[in-house]
Design a protein around this motif. Structure first.
Motif, short mmCIF file in Angstrom:
data_model
loop_
_atom_site.label_atom_id
_atom_site.label_comp_id
_atom_site.label_asym_id
_atom_site.label_seq_id
_atom_site.Cartn_x
_atom_site.Cartn_y
_atom_site.Cartn_z
N MET A 1 0.82 -1.18 0.00
CA MET A 1 0.00 0.00 0.00
C MET A 1 0.87 1.25 0.00
N THR A 2 1.98 1.19 0.73
CA THR A 2 2.89 2.34 0.77
C THR A 2 3.49 2.60 -0.60
N ARG A 3 3.82 1.53 -1.32
CA ARG A 3 4.38 1.69 -2.66
C ARG A 3 3.40 2.39 -3.59
N LEU A 4 2.13 2.06 -3.47
CA LEU A 4 1.09 2.68 -4.29
C LEU A 4 0.99 4.17 -4.00
N ILE A 5 0.99 4.53 -2.73
CA ILE A 5 0.88 5.94 -2.35
C ILE A 5 2.09 6.74 -2.81
N ILE A 6 3.27 6.20 -2.62
CA ILE A 6 4.49 6.89 -3.05
C ILE A 6 4.52 7.03 -4.57
N SER A 7 4.15 5.96 -5.26
CA SER A 7 4.15 6.00 -6.72
C SER A 7 3.16 7.04 -7.25
N LEU A 8 1.96 7.08 -6.69
CA LEU A 8 0.97 8.05 -7.15
C LEU A 8 1.38 9.47 -6.79
N ALA A 9 2.05 9.66 -5.66
CA ALA A 9 2.54 11.00 -5.30
C ALA A 9 3.60 11.47 -6.28
N VAL A 10 4.51 10.58 -6.65
CA VAL A 10 5.55 10.94 -7.62
C VAL A 10 4.92 11.27 -8.97
N PHE A 11 3.97 10.46 -9.41
CA PHE A 11 3.32 10.72 -10.69
C PHE A 11 2.51 12.02 -10.65
N ALA A 12 1.91 12.35 -9.50
CA ALA A 12 1.17 13.60 -9.39
C ALA A 12 2.11 14.79 -9.51
N GLU A 44 -1.22 2.02 -12.46
CA GLU A 44 -1.08 1.49 -11.10
C GLU A 44 -2.27 0.60 -10.74
N GLY A 45 -3.45 0.99 -11.18
CA GLY A 45 -4.62 0.15 -10.92
C GLY A 45 -4.50 -1.21 -11.62
N ALA A 46 -4.00 -1.20 -12.84
CA ALA A 46 -3.80 -2.46 -13.56
C ALA A 46 -2.74 -3.33 -12.88
N ARG A 47 -1.69 -2.68 -12.36
CA ARG A 47 -0.64 -3.43 -11.65
C ARG A 47 -1.20 -4.10 -10.41
N VAL A 48 -2.00 -3.36 -9.64
CA VAL A 48 -2.59 -3.92 -8.42
C VAL A 48 -3.58 -5.03 -8.78
N TRP A 49 -4.38 -4.80 -9.82
CA TRP A 49 -5.36 -5.81 -10.23
C TRP A 49 -4.67 -7.10 -10.68
#
Length: 74
Positions: A1-12, A44-49
């Motif tokens: 979950m932390t990886r998802l948040i960090i990744s989305l923050a960087v992309f934002a 990221e959604g596809a990766r998680v799915w």
């Protein structure tokens, strides 16, 4: 979950930077920034799915903590 948040923050941050750079003298280019962030969000959604669907099926890529002991039969 932390990886998802960090990744989305960087992309934002990257999407905001690109939107700011492409806007020039005009206002912030929201269309470009939101499109780029949407693509990142979909990726990221596809990766998680895919990761969850592989876990449900019992398949893994062998990169877990115990992959060496599992593959050697120990």
């Amino acid at each position: 979950m932390t990886r998802l948040i960090i990744s989305l923050a960087v992309f934002a941050i990257l999407a905001a930077g690109v939107g700011l750079l492409l806007s020039g003298d005009d206002d912030f280019d929201w269309a470009v920034a939101l499109t780029l962030f949407g693509i990142a969000l979909a990726g990221e959604g596809a990766r998680v799915w895919l990761r969850r669907s592989r876990a449900k099926a019992g398949r893994s890529n062998g990169s877990g903590k115990d992959s060496a002991s599992q593959s050697s039969g120990i």
